[in-house]
Design a protein around this motif. Structure first.
Motif, PDB file in Angstrom:
ATOM      1  N   LYS A 135      50.106  46.937 121.141  1.00 51.40           N
ATOM      2  CA  LYS A 135      50.006  47.143 122.588  1.00 51.40           C
ATOM      3  C   LYS A 135      49.712  48.607 122.907  1.00 51.40           C
ATOM      4  CE  LYS A 135      53.441  45.397 124.961  1.00 51.40           C
ATOM      5  NZ  LYS A 135      52.719  44.814 126.119  1.00 51.40           N
ATOM      6  N   ALA A 136      50.345  49.518 122.164  1.00 54.44           N
ATOM      7  CA  ALA A 136      50.101  50.946 122.386  1.00 54.44           C
ATOM      8  C   ALA A 136      48.655  51.307 122.072  1.00 54.44           C
ATOM      9  CB  ALA A 136      51.053  51.774 121.530  1.00 54.44           C
ATOM     10  N   ALA A 137      48.080  50.692 121.044  1.00 52.53           N
ATOM     11  CA  ALA A 137      46.694  50.984 120.676  1.00 52.53           C
ATOM     12  C   ALA A 137      45.737  50.630 121.810  1.00 52.53           C
ATOM     13  CB  ALA A 137      46.322  50.225 119.409  1.00 52.53           C
ATOM     14  N   LEU A 138      45.993  49.528 122.500  1.00 54.20           N
ATOM     15  CA  LEU A 138      45.144  49.164 123.640  1.00 54.20           C
ATOM     16  C   LEU A 138      45.223  50.228 124.729  1.00 54.20           C
ATOM     17  CD1 LEU A 138      45.769  45.315 124.070  1.00 54.20           C
ATOM     18  CD2 LEU A 138      43.979  46.485 122.773  1.00 54.20           C
ATOM     19  N   PHE A 139      46.415  50.737 124.960  1.00 54.89           N
ATOM     20  CA  PHE A 139      46.611  51.792 125.960  1.00 54.89           C
ATOM     21  C   PHE A 139      45.784  53.021 125.596  1.00 54.89           C
ATOM     22  CE2 PHE A 139      48.906  55.692 127.094  1.00 54.89           C
ATOM     23  CZ  PHE A 139      48.941  55.580 128.482  1.00 54.89           C
ATOM     24  N   PHE A 140      45.825  53.412 124.318  1.00 51.97           N
ATOM     25  CA  PHE A 140      45.086  54.603 123.897  1.00 51.97           C
ATOM     26  C   PHE A 140      43.578  54.360 123.886  1.00 51.97           C
ATOM     27  CE2 PHE A 140      49.247  55.797 121.934  1.00 51.97           C
ATOM     28  CZ  PHE A 140      49.437  56.946 122.687  1.00 51.97           C
ATOM     29  N   LYS A 141      43.168  53.104 123.651  1.00 52.51           N
ATOM     30  CA  LYS A 141      41.740  52.790 123.767  1.00 52.51           C
ATOM     31  C   LYS A 141      41.281  52.958 125.213  1.00 52.51           C
ATOM     32  CE  LYS A 141      39.326  49.782 121.647  1.00 52.51           C
ATOM     33  NZ  LYS A 141      38.715  48.561 121.081  1.00 52.51           N
ATOM     34  N   ASP A 142      42.087  52.477 126.136  1.00 56.90           N
ATOM     35  CA  ASP A 142      41.745  52.612 127.552  1.00 56.90           C
ATOM     36  C   ASP A 142      41.708  54.078 127.982  1.00 56.90           C
ATOM     37  OD1 ASP A 142      41.613  49.870 127.759  1.00 56.90           O
ATOM     38  OD2 ASP A 142      43.631  49.637 128.570  1.00 56.90           O
ATOM     39  N   MET A 143      42.509  54.915 127.334  1.00 58.84           N
ATOM     40  CA  MET A 143      42.535  56.350 127.626  1.00 58.84           C
ATOM     41  C   MET A 143      41.354  57.076 126.987  1.00 58.84           C
ATOM     42  SD  MET A 143      45.386  57.402 129.324  1.00 58.84           S
ATOM     43  CE  MET A 143      45.835  59.012 128.673  1.00 58.84           C
ATOM     44  N   GLY A 144      40.632  56.390 126.105  1.00 57.81           N
ATOM     45  CA  GLY A 144      39.529  57.022 125.416  1.00 57.81           C
ATOM     46  C   GLY A 144      39.935  57.803 124.188  1.00 57.81           C
ATOM     47  N   VAL A 145      41.194  57.680 123.784  1.00 59.63           N
ATOM     48  CA  VAL A 145      41.693  58.413 122.616  1.00 59.63           C
ATOM     49  C   VAL A 145      41.294  57.719 121.313  1.00 59.63           C
ATOM     50  CG1 VAL A 145      43.787  59.244 121.451  1.00 59.63           C
ATOM     51  CG2 VAL A 145      43.632  59.316 123.948  1.00 59.63           C
ATOM     52  N   LEU A 146      41.305  56.390 121.319  1.00 58.64           N
ATOM     53  CA  LEU A 146      40.952  55.613 120.137  1.00 58.64           C
ATOM     54  C   LEU A 146      39.695  54.801 120.394  1.00 58.64           C
ATOM     55  CD1 LEU A 146      44.421  54.150 119.044  1.00 58.64           C
ATOM     56  CD2 LEU A 146      43.249  56.133 118.102  1.00 58.64           C
ATOM     57  N   GLN A 147      38.957  54.533 119.313  1.00 59.67           N
ATOM     58  CA  GLN A 147      37.786  53.665 119.383  1.00 59.67           C
ATOM     59  C   GLN A 147      37.855  52.669 118.232  1.00 59.67           C
ATOM     60  OE1 GLN A 147      34.348  56.174 119.254  1.00 59.67           O
ATOM     61  NE2 GLN A 147      34.713  57.077 121.276  1.00 59.67           N
ATOM     62  N   GLY A 148      36.999  51.644 118.313  1.00 64.34           N
ATOM     63  CA  GLY A 148      36.898  50.708 117.204  1.00 64.34           C
ATOM     64  C   GLY A 148      37.761  49.468 117.370  1.00 64.34           C
ATOM     65  N   ARG A 149      37.836  48.700 116.292  1.00 65.54           N
ATOM     66  CA  ARG A 149      38.578  47.445 116.289  1.00 65.54           C
ATOM     67  C   ARG A 149      40.086  47.724 116.208  1.00 65.54           C
ATOM     68  NH1 ARG A 149      34.762  43.457 114.532  1.00 65.54           N
ATOM     69  NH2 ARG A 149      32.720  44.326 115.020  1.00 65.54           N
ATOM     70  N   VAL A 150      40.873  46.767 116.710  1.00 62.72           N
ATOM     71  CA  VAL A 150      42.331  46.877 116.631  1.00 62.72           C
ATOM     72  C   VAL A 150      42.876  45.710 115.812  1.00 62.72           C
ATOM     73  CG1 VAL A 150      44.513  46.850 117.906  1.00 62.72           C
ATOM     74  CG2 VAL A 150      42.547  48.095 118.824  1.00 62.72           C
ATOM     75  N   VAL A 151      43.511  46.052 114.692  1.00 61.17           N
ATOM     76  CA  VAL A 151      44.177  45.072 113.844  1.00 61.17           C
ATOM     77  C   VAL A 151      45.684  45.291 113.975  1.00 61.17           C
ATOM     78  CG1 VAL A 151      44.494  44.227 111.478  1.00 61.17           C
ATOM     79  CG2 VAL A 151      42.257  45.122 112.204  1.00 61.17           C
ATOM     80  N   THR A 152      46.423  44.219 114.165  1.00 66.33           N
ATOM     81  CA  THR A 152      47.878  44.326 114.316  1.00 66.33           C
ATOM     82  C   THR A 152      48.572  43.426 113.316  1.00 66.33           C
ATOM     83  OG1 THR A 152      47.627  44.741 116.698  1.00 66.33           O
ATOM     84  CG2 THR A 152      49.822  44.125 115.912  1.00 66.33           C
ATOM     85  N   THR A 153      49.506  44.000 112.572  1.00 66.33           N
ATOM     86  CA  THR A 153      50.343  43.218 111.663  1.00 66.33           C
ATOM     87  C   THR A 153      51.715  43.013 112.288  1.00 66.33           C
ATOM     88  OG1 THR A 153      49.238  43.980 109.647  1.00 66.33           O
ATOM     89  CG2 THR A 153      51.490  43.163 109.416  1.00 66.33           C
ATOM     90  N   PHE A 154      52.146  41.769 112.356  1.00 63.35           N
ATOM     91  CA  PHE A 154      53.486  41.432 112.843  1.00 63.35           C
ATOM     92  C   PHE A 154      54.420  41.269 111.647  1.00 63.35           C
ATOM     93  CE2 PHE A 154      50.824  40.372 116.400  1.00 63.35           C
ATOM     94  CZ  PHE A 154      51.594  40.638 117.507  1.00 63.35           C
ATOM     95  N   HIS A 155      55.679  41.700 111.827  1.00 61.59           N
ATOM     96  CA  HIS A 155      56.597  41.750 110.698  1.00 61.59           C
ATOM     97  C   HIS A 155      57.871  40.927 110.858  1.00 61.59           C
ATOM     98  CE1 HIS A 155      54.576  44.780 108.205  1.00 61.59           C
ATOM     99  NE2 HIS A 155      54.173  45.308 109.346  1.00 61.59           N
ATOM    100  N   GLY A 156      58.317  40.645 112.058  1.00 67.12           N
ATOM    101  CA  GLY A 156      59.573  39.898 112.190  1.00 67.12           C
ATOM    102  C   GLY A 156      60.192  40.008 113.567  1.00 67.12           C
TER     103      GLY A 156
END
Length: 286
Positions: free
Chosen positions: A9-30
């Protein structure tokens, strides 16, 4: 690549801010798809499931859970966790001894179910006074567990060892007859993924007694590399522990089966190569 849904969820926020680019892969753990969803609601990952590119999880159980929460099946991939097999060598012969040693390794929190292991051993000491139960780890329940050990009068057999380094854990497993991992679902829905220590124990030829919990049955083969019982089933733990106390040959065969399973399914080098292939397929997709 984000580990845990909250970081996705944080990665989407930073993508919207223009800080991150590219695909987002998320691993869930428990906990991120158990107690966190319990607290925040089933819709907490709706945007992430829509905008995220790929979702990984360590078990088929967790994959099913993600789909139930609204993730597209096409976006979910099981990518198992693994261990460095060079650090955990098969060690069968040293475990055929007279004094049976059980070990639990993990944080002293509710979902580890340590109290049920203590209660099971307390029932066994009447018949097997030389049994040894070593508990490695620290956490908020230490005081409560110390009180339980005192009240059950098993301080001679049950020891809380605190934190240990990985190399110390490797050495401890060499003289261990079985790993006890009595995991439970907590009142707020918190669950394990798959405890790495289970893989480490199996890799060293240590049979595992655990519970029908989350993805654990996908690693511990009931009746082949260990035993599984229902959560909070103290008598079930007693029965399975006693079965292994009285059958050194079964402990050995389960240890061999466990090592073979980890070599085939949880070899870290193999899984790292598999992850590179997953990345490559994602980058090549539209």
């Amino acid at each position: 690549h984000c580990h845990y849904g909250l970081n996705g969820k944080a990665a989407l926020f930073f993508k919207d801010m223009g800080v991150l680019q590219g695909r987002v892969v998320t691993t869930f753990h428990g906990y991120d798809i158990s107690s966190y969803v319990y607290r925040m609601g089933r819709e907490i990952y709706s945007e992430l499931f829509t905008r995220g590119d790929l979702f990984l999880c360590v078990s088929e159980y967790m994959k099913k859970r993600l789909i139930e929460l609204g993730c597209s099946e096409e976006k979910v991939c099981v990518h198992k966790s693994g261990i460095d097999l060079d650090k955990f060598t098969l060690n069968i012969q040293d475990k055929v001894n007279k004094r049976v040693c059980l070990v639990t390794i993990g944080r002293l929190v509710e979902k580890k179910g340590v109290q049920y292991g203590i209660r099971a051993v307390a029932k066994l000491v009447k018949k097997y006074p030389d049994i040894e139960y070593l508990i490695v780890g620290e956490g908020p329940l230490r005081g409560e567990l110390e009180s339980l050990i005192d009240s059950l009068e098993v301080g001679k057999q049950v020891k809380l060892l605190g934190w240990k380094r990985q190399d110390e854990i490797v050495e401890l497993l060499k003289r261990t007859d079985m790993l006890l991992a009595p995991s439970v679902t907590t009142e707020d829905g918190d669950q394990e993924g798959i405890p790495v220590v289970i893989m480490e124990a199996l890799a060293q030829g240590v049979p595992v007694i655990s519970t029908w919990h989350s993805g654990i049955p996908e690693v511990v083969q009931d009746g082949k590399s260990g035993f599984l019982v229902p959560e909070r089933d103290v008598d079930g733990l007693v029965d399975k522990i006693e079965s292994l106390i009285n059958n050194a040959e079964l402990r050995i065969s389960m240890g061999l089966n466990g090592r073979q399973f980890i070599e085939k399914h949880h070899n870290l080098n193999m899984l790292n190569n598999e992850l590179l292939s997953i990345y490559k397929r994602l980058l090549e997709s539209n």
